[in-house]
Design a protein around this motif. Structure first.
Motif, PDB file in Angstrom:
ATOM      1  N   VAL A   1       0.832  -1.330  -0.197  1.00  0.00           N
ATOM      2  CA  VAL A   1      -0.079   0.089   0.046  1.00  0.00           C
ATOM      3  C   VAL A   1       0.930   1.227   0.081  1.00  0.00           C
ATOM      4  CG1 VAL A   1      -1.795   1.140   1.340  1.00  0.00           C
ATOM      5  CG2 VAL A   1      -1.677  -1.286   1.360  1.00  0.00           C
TER       6      VAL A   1
ATOM      7  N   THR B   1      -5.202  -5.610   4.959  1.00  0.00           N
ATOM      8  CA  THR B   1      -6.260  -5.027   5.820  1.00  0.00           C
ATOM      9  C   THR B   1      -6.360  -5.406   7.311  1.00  0.00           C
ATOM     10  OG1 THR B   1      -7.508  -7.228   5.824  1.00  0.00           O
ATOM     11  CG2 THR B   1      -8.039  -5.554   3.987  1.00  0.00           C
TER      12      THR B   1
ATOM     13  N   ILE C   1      -4.394  -0.765   3.926  1.00  0.00           N
ATOM     14  CA  ILE C   1      -5.452   0.081   3.333  1.00  0.00           C
ATOM     15  C   ILE C   1      -6.397   0.923   4.269  1.00  0.00           C
ATOM     16  CG2 ILE C   1      -7.694   0.079   1.893  1.00  0.00           C
ATOM     17  CD1 ILE C   1      -6.498  -2.230   0.290  1.00  0.00           C
TER      18      ILE C   1
ATOM     19  N   LEU D   1      -7.690   3.314  -3.519  1.00  0.00           N
ATOM     20  CA  LEU D   1      -7.505   2.329  -2.160  1.00  0.00           C
ATOM     21  C   LEU D   1      -9.018   1.659  -1.898  1.00  0.00           C
ATOM     22  CD1 LEU D   1      -5.481   4.943  -0.108  1.00  0.00           C
ATOM     23  CD2 LEU D   1      -4.746   2.641  -1.087  1.00  0.00           C
TER      24      LEU D   1
ATOM     25  N   ARG E   1      -9.513  -2.415  -1.567  1.00  0.00           N
ATOM     26  CA  ARG E   1     -10.139  -3.103  -0.595  1.00  0.00           C
ATOM     27  C   ARG E   1     -11.356  -4.026  -1.144  1.00  0.00           C
ATOM     28  NH1 ARG E   1     -13.268   0.639   3.458  1.00  0.00           N
ATOM     29  NH2 ARG E   1     -14.855   0.432   1.492  1.00  0.00           N
TER      30      ARG E   1
END
Length: 473
Positions: free
Chosen positions: A49, A414, A424, A453, A457
């Motif tokens: 990320v 995550t 994220i 982003l 996700r």
């Protein structure tokens, strides 16, 4: 020996967890005449990320992250070939020793390429920013140094270049090739304006230079980011073969010279440590006494420093207690559980694994999982090898390894755990923070980053999150 000027633009500032996205090189002969230029760009690896701050600064858009001809693995392989083709050479950058060199080393490690290819194959390493700092401290009139409102020196590449008549506009800054060209011009300007200081710094671009200067054990002048310190080189570091332990002679040794190792360690860890460890392979700012003593701030008479040096050498137990204290200085530091952060904690890669990693790059993807499992013995590299297969050819993995890869990537992107990389959710939070502070003209770019982003996700596979095998040794 010629020169290879280079610069990276990366997804963030963490060498272990961020990735170079753009690399530019200008190769010259010994007289700085340009022989070739090269710019490489790669796609962002799917497990990374990027920092929204970094994207806004560099102008790299989400589309640019996804639509490049090279993968990260392919770009690093090209960089490794370039370093091999032009050796020996002097590698030159701006803040490269602290940032770009480390980013390259960590990316080599994570892509199973020789991590020390830029520093253990005859290359020298010269940092123009470090050289500029040395000149600012020793010859402040040699170049024009921009200042902020408080009078503090501003050493950003673009501002220094513009202050000294070198073309690097604000729009071009943070483009890798523009930065490399400007670095070359600034380096030549420093050679012309401060030849004596630059000769010393060039001598320190290989570790033989500082080693020779420190070997006699006489007082020297050591530079930091903005201040010079009188020091006495003593023993080699017991934990780093490329470092020499120096005593700060601006402090009276009476306050620490009689301490036993445990008490000395407490003093070393304090805010006013009398110890400086000088890395000989990191181009230290180090001068003979006659070169830089004039630039010390609030200096003592020369006899005071000489008396302190004699007291250190004459003490019957101090150096032994110092060695004992430094041996355990980092003993309580926990090793990272993440293989990408284990380059320095897991020891040098053995020759057998070097050969196995070389073979890993030569064979077809469909054979690499078996090769990694049975022929790469280093657990760090075996884990990173499986990661590279998942990132570049997931269809070549066994079903179980592919499932573990999916779990690993979902955790990576995550997780709510405390981890050293950007996730994220954390990046989206940072977008919210930036929206309240950035210039209105950057809001459209920030909105594009936020939307991308969210798209990443929402595209992630769902499922029960397992322990991410690919991320642990």
């Amino acid at each position: 020996m010629g020169f290879l000027y280079f610069d990276l633009e990366a997804s963030g500032l963490g060498p272990c967890v961020d990735m170079p996205l753009q690399a530019a090189f200008v190769q010259t002969d010994a007289d700085h005449r340009v022989r070739r230029e090269l710019t490489l760009r790669c796609r962002l690896p799917v497990h990374v990320v990027p920092s929204p701050d970094a994207l806004l600064i560099t102008g790299i858009t989400p589309a640019m992250l996804e639509h490049q001809p090279l993968s990260h693995l392919e770009m690093m392989a090209q960089i490794a070939r370039l370093l091999a083709d032009c050796k020996p050479t002097m590698l030159v950058g701006y803040n490269n020793i602290r940032f770009d060199d480390e980013m390259v080393r960590q990316s080599f490690f994570q892509t199973l390429l020789p991590p020390y290819a830029a520093s253990m194959t005859g290359h020298g390493r010269l940092d123009v920013l470090t050289s500029l700092r040395a000149i600012v401290m020793v010859e402040p009139e040699a170049v024009v140094i921009p200042r902020d409102a408080a009078g503090k020196a501003v050493l950003k590449l673009g501002e220094v270049c513009r202050a000294n008549g070198i073309a690097l506009s604000q729009d071009d800054a943070h483009d890798a090739l523009a930065d490399v060209r400007a670095t070359r011009e600034l380096f030549m300007l420093l050679l012309d304006r401060a030849p004596t200081t630059m000769a010393t710094m060039l001598g320190h671009a290989k570790k033989s230079g500082p080693i020779a200067l420190m070997e006699p054990g006489e007082p020297l002048i050591l530079g930091g980011t903005s201040r010079l310190t009188p020091v006495l080189p003593t023993i080699g570091s017991p934990t780093n073969p490329n470092a020499r332990v120096c005593i700060d002679l601006s402090l009276d040794p009476v306050g620490f010279i009689d301490l036993a190792a445990p008490d000395l360690l407490v003093r070393i860890r304090s805010n006013r440590s009398p110890i400086r460890q000088v890395k000989t392979n990191a181009m230290p700012i180090l001068f003979a006494w006659h070169q830089a003593a004039h630039a010390l701030v609030d200096p003592e008479p020369g006899d005071v420093y000489r008396d302190r040096a004699r007291a250190v050498w004459a003490h019957p137990t101090f150096l032994r207690q110092l060695a004992l204290a430094l041996e355990v200085q980092y003993a309580d530091r926990e090793a990272s559980p993440w293989p990408e952060a284990q380059l320095y904690s897991g020891g040098f890669v053995l020759d057998a694994d070097v050969a196995a990693c070389r073979r890993f790059h030569e064979i077809e993807w469909k054979f690499r999982e078996h090769h990694a499992t049975w022929h790469i013995r280093d657990p760090r590299l075996r884990s990173l090898a499986l990661r590279q297969i998942f990132l570049n050819a997931p269809e070549a993995l066994s079903p179980e390894a592919w499932r573990r890869g999916q779990d690993w990537m979902r955790h990576r992107l995550t997780t709510e755990d405390e981890v050293p990389w950007l996730t994220i959710p954390k990046a989206l939070t940072r977008c919210d923070e930036l929206a309240a502070t950035i210039e209105p003209g950057s809001l459209a770019a920030l909105d594009e980053i936020r939307a991308w982003l969210l798209q990443r996700r929402d595209a992630l596979p769902q499922g029960v999150e397992d322990i991410p095998v690919l991320a642990a040794s």
